[in-house]
Motif scaffolding. Sequence first.
Motif, PDB file in Angstrom:
ATOM      1  N   ARG A   1       0.706  -1.165  -0.253  1.00 28.30           N
ATOM      2  CA  ARG A   1       0.045  -0.006   0.027  1.00 28.30           C
ATOM      3  C   ARG A   1       0.779   1.422  -0.171  1.00 28.30           C
TER       4      ARG A   1
ATOM      5  N   ARG B   1      -0.723   1.756  -9.720  1.00 29.96           N
ATOM      6  CA  ARG B   1      -2.110   1.027 -10.029  1.00 29.96           C
ATOM      7  C   ARG B   1      -2.230  -0.324  -9.209  1.00 29.96           C
TER       8      ARG B   1
ATOM      9  N   GLY C   1      -3.607   0.773  -5.187  1.00 32.26           N
ATOM     10  CA  GLY C   1      -5.170   0.694  -5.137  1.00 32.26           C
ATOM     11  C   GLY C   1      -5.275   2.347  -4.704  1.00 32.26           C
ATOM     12  N   ASP C   2      -6.562   2.552  -4.677  1.00 34.09           N
ATOM     13  CA  ASP C   2      -7.128   3.717  -4.243  1.00 34.09           C
ATOM     14  C   ASP C   2      -6.783   4.552  -3.030  1.00 34.09           C
ATOM     15  N   GLU C   3      -6.495   3.804  -2.098  1.00 36.80           N
ATOM     16  CA  GLU C   3      -5.994   4.221  -0.700  1.00 36.80           C
ATOM     17  C   GLU C   3      -4.223   4.347  -0.577  1.00 36.80           C
TER      18      GLU C   3
ATOM     19  N   THR D   1      -0.344   4.829  -1.643  1.00 36.32           N
ATOM     20  CA  THR D   1       0.513   5.948  -1.987  1.00 36.32           C
ATOM     21  C   THR D   1       1.988   5.445  -2.650  1.00 36.32           C
TER      22      THR D   1
ATOM     23  N   VAL E   1      -3.833   8.215 -11.766  1.00 32.39           N
ATOM     24  CA  VAL E   1      -3.496   7.804 -10.748  1.00 32.39           C
ATOM     25  C   VAL E   1      -2.771   8.835  -9.863  1.00 32.39           C
TER      26      VAL E   1
ATOM     27  N   ARG F   1      -2.457   9.526  -6.075  1.00 30.31           N
ATOM     28  CA  ARG F   1      -1.720   8.246  -5.259  1.00 30.31           C
ATOM     29  C   ARG F   1      -0.184   8.839  -5.232  1.00 30.31           C
TER      30      ARG F   1
END
Length: 223
Positions: A57, A75, A78-80, A82, A105, A108
Amino acid sequence: MMDNDWASVDRYLVDALIGDDGAPALAANADAGLPAIDVSPPQGKFLHLLARSAGARRVLEIGTLGGYSTEWLARAVGDEGTVVTLEFEPRHAKVARENLDRAGVGARVDIRVGAALDTLPEVAEDAAAPFDLVFIDADKVNNANYVQWALRLTRPGSVIIVDNVVRGGAVADEHSEDPNVRASRELVELLAAEPSLDATVLQTVGAKGWDGFAYAVVNGPTS
Ligand SMILES: C[S@@+](CC[C@H](N)C(=O)[O-])C[C@H]1O[C@@H](n2cnc3c(N)ncnc32)[C@H](O)[C@@H]1O
């Protein structure tokens, strides 16, 4: 097999498994006159899959260029998640920012501009660490320094990957005076000696010729 054959196998594999993923960034990099020293598409996807396998993550990248490998890693988180990526050349960072935003993206990715040895202490003071995965792909002479920094910024179980370690086989030449080859040998010696790491180097061939990644896992107290 020679380089041409390796490149045609890469083309076959890209057609079969990757398609146009990431291709707009490579085209934009070429249009902007950036050097074509990004990872290859199969390598980019491999980094993406490694990051997903590790459940990463928080990713740290040293050496952004136009953000091609960054996009694959972004990618994966994920959205959360960095990705903090460090780049010396403002022009490269600007192209990377455009590429990452266009790919959806950008939110992120935190691009820090400057010599990585100057920006790493700032990263260490932020809340971004510990990183789950570190990808090192900048000035090769500092690879051992970057691994030492990565050790400070990771946790047991984190993954550290270093690109361009094999250098067309020259890494095995103990008499080489090429600073990049000497840096690769210094890196291998560090990986062998460092009790906090368990590491290997995997040779690669393809459109980028003959090279290889170092892959290391940070040991925990029970490793
Ligand atoms: C091989 S390219 C990175 C390629 C990128 N990881 C990819 O695969 O798309 C190396 C990048 O590191 C940058 N670089 C070189 N020395 C650096 C330093 N001291 N600190 C940060 N970045 C540096 C270069 O400007 C270049 O953009």
